[in-house]
Design a protein around this motif. Structure first.
Motif, short mmCIF file in Angstrom:
data_model
loop_
_atom_site.label_atom_id
_atom_site.label_comp_id
_atom_site.label_asym_id
_atom_site.label_seq_id
_atom_site.Cartn_x
_atom_site.Cartn_y
_atom_site.Cartn_z
N UNK A 160 0.85 -1.20 0.00
CA UNK A 160 0.00 0.00 0.00
C UNK A 160 0.88 1.25 0.00
N UNK A 161 0.26 2.37 -0.33
CA UNK A 161 0.98 3.64 -0.36
C UNK A 161 1.14 4.15 1.07
N UNK A 162 2.41 4.40 1.46
CA UNK A 162 2.69 4.91 2.79
C UNK A 162 2.88 6.43 2.76
N UNK A 163 3.53 6.92 1.71
CA UNK A 163 3.79 8.36 1.60
C UNK A 163 3.69 8.77 0.13
N UNK A 164 3.12 9.97 -0.09
CA UNK A 164 3.02 10.53 -1.44
C UNK A 164 4.10 11.61 -1.55
N UNK A 165 5.06 11.39 -2.45
CA UNK A 165 6.16 12.33 -2.63
C UNK A 165 5.78 13.43 -3.62
N UNK A 166 5.21 13.04 -4.75
CA UNK A 166 4.85 14.00 -5.78
C UNK A 166 3.53 13.56 -6.42
N UNK A 167 2.65 14.52 -6.64
CA UNK A 167 1.34 14.22 -7.22
C UNK A 167 1.48 13.81 -8.68
N UNK A 168 0.55 12.99 -9.13
CA UNK A 168 0.50 12.59 -10.54
C UNK A 168 -0.62 13.33 -11.24
N UNK A 169 -0.53 13.41 -12.59
CA UNK A 169 -1.52 14.17 -13.34
C UNK A 169 -1.97 13.41 -14.58
N UNK A 170 -3.24 13.63 -14.91
CA UNK A 170 -3.87 13.04 -16.09
C UNK A 170 -4.33 14.18 -16.99
N UNK A 171 -4.03 14.06 -18.28
CA UNK A 171 -4.48 15.04 -19.26
C UNK A 171 -5.44 14.34 -20.21
N UNK A 172 -6.72 14.63 -20.05
CA UNK A 172 -7.76 14.03 -20.90
C UNK A 172 -7.60 12.52 -21.01
N UNK A 173 -7.58 11.85 -19.89
CA UNK A 173 -7.51 10.39 -19.76
C UNK A 173 -6.16 9.80 -20.16
N UNK A 174 -5.15 10.62 -20.33
CA UNK A 174 -3.80 10.14 -20.62
C UNK A 174 -2.90 10.56 -19.46
N UNK A 175 -2.21 9.61 -18.88
CA UNK A 175 -1.34 9.92 -17.76
C UNK A 175 -0.09 10.61 -18.30
N UNK A 176 0.14 11.83 -17.81
CA UNK A 176 1.31 12.54 -18.28
C UNK A 176 2.40 12.60 -17.20
N UNK A 177 2.02 12.30 -15.95
CA UNK A 177 3.02 12.13 -14.90
C UNK A 177 2.45 11.20 -13.84
N UNK A 178 3.18 10.12 -13.57
CA UNK A 178 2.77 9.18 -12.51
C UNK A 178 3.03 9.83 -11.15
#
Length: 185
Positions: A160-178
């Motif tokens: 499971x995720x313990x810590x979030x270091x950097x947010x991820x982003x989706x551009x119109x249903x395409x992941x541009x940064x995990x």
């Protein structure tokens, strides 16, 4: 000899030759008539030119569609690249707000937060959305990138995720940064 008499003599010669069958074989039903051959030849040439025109027209229409698609792809790629380059600014806003909260400067935090919200609203209108994750979520390689693994405090935090270091982003249903996360092992 006057002109009328000359024309009359020529007409009579022509009519005699026609009666002899020298000029018109169409009355005799000759299949090798030069006029019929020429008509058939011209019909074939017309069909060839018509076919050539239709092919050229279709090729031009395909060219227009291809150019339009390429133009759309270029604009989409540029739009995507600009949004990707703006993501680090969102990260800077988050880090800046965290630092300002340490110093308990509520007016600065509030102003900074309002600017961040306006920026996020504009990016959302352009199709950019943050990947929604929180601590304790299952690790999913489609959305998350594991930076490291640390020993889990409890058994239910393994994988499971313990810590979030950097947010991820989706551009119109395409992941541009995990999203960059730390997971439990």
């Amino acid at each position: 000899m006057d002109i009328n008499q000359k024309n009359t003599e020529e007409q009579s010669k022509l009519s005699n030759q026609i009666d002899d069958g020298k000029f018109c074989s169409c009355q005799q039903g000759d299949p090798h008539d030069p006029l019929k051959k020429e008509i058939e030849f011209l019909k074939k040439e017309l069909e060839k030119e018509k076919d050539k025109f239709l092919r050229l027209f279709a090729e031009f229409e395909n060219y227009k569609k291809r150019i339009q698609k390429e133009r759309f792809d270029i604009f989409r790629d540029v739009h995507e690249q600009i949004l990707i380059e703006l993501i680090p600014i969102l990260d800077d806003f988050e880090r800046g707000i965290k630092e300002l909260r340490k110093y308990k400067e509520e007016h600065s935090v509030k102003g900074f937060f309002l600017i961040q919200e306006k920026f996020i609203k504009i990016l959302k209108e352009k199709g950019l959305n943050k990947i929604k994750i929180k601590k304790g979520d299952d690790f999913n390689t489609d959305f998350h990138e594991a930076i490291t693994q640390i020993p889990a405090i409890t058994e239910n935090l393994k994988g499971k995720i313990i810590e979030i270091i950097e947010a991820g982003y989706i551009l119109k249903e395409k992941i541009i940064r995990h999203a960059k996360v730390i997971i439990g092992k």
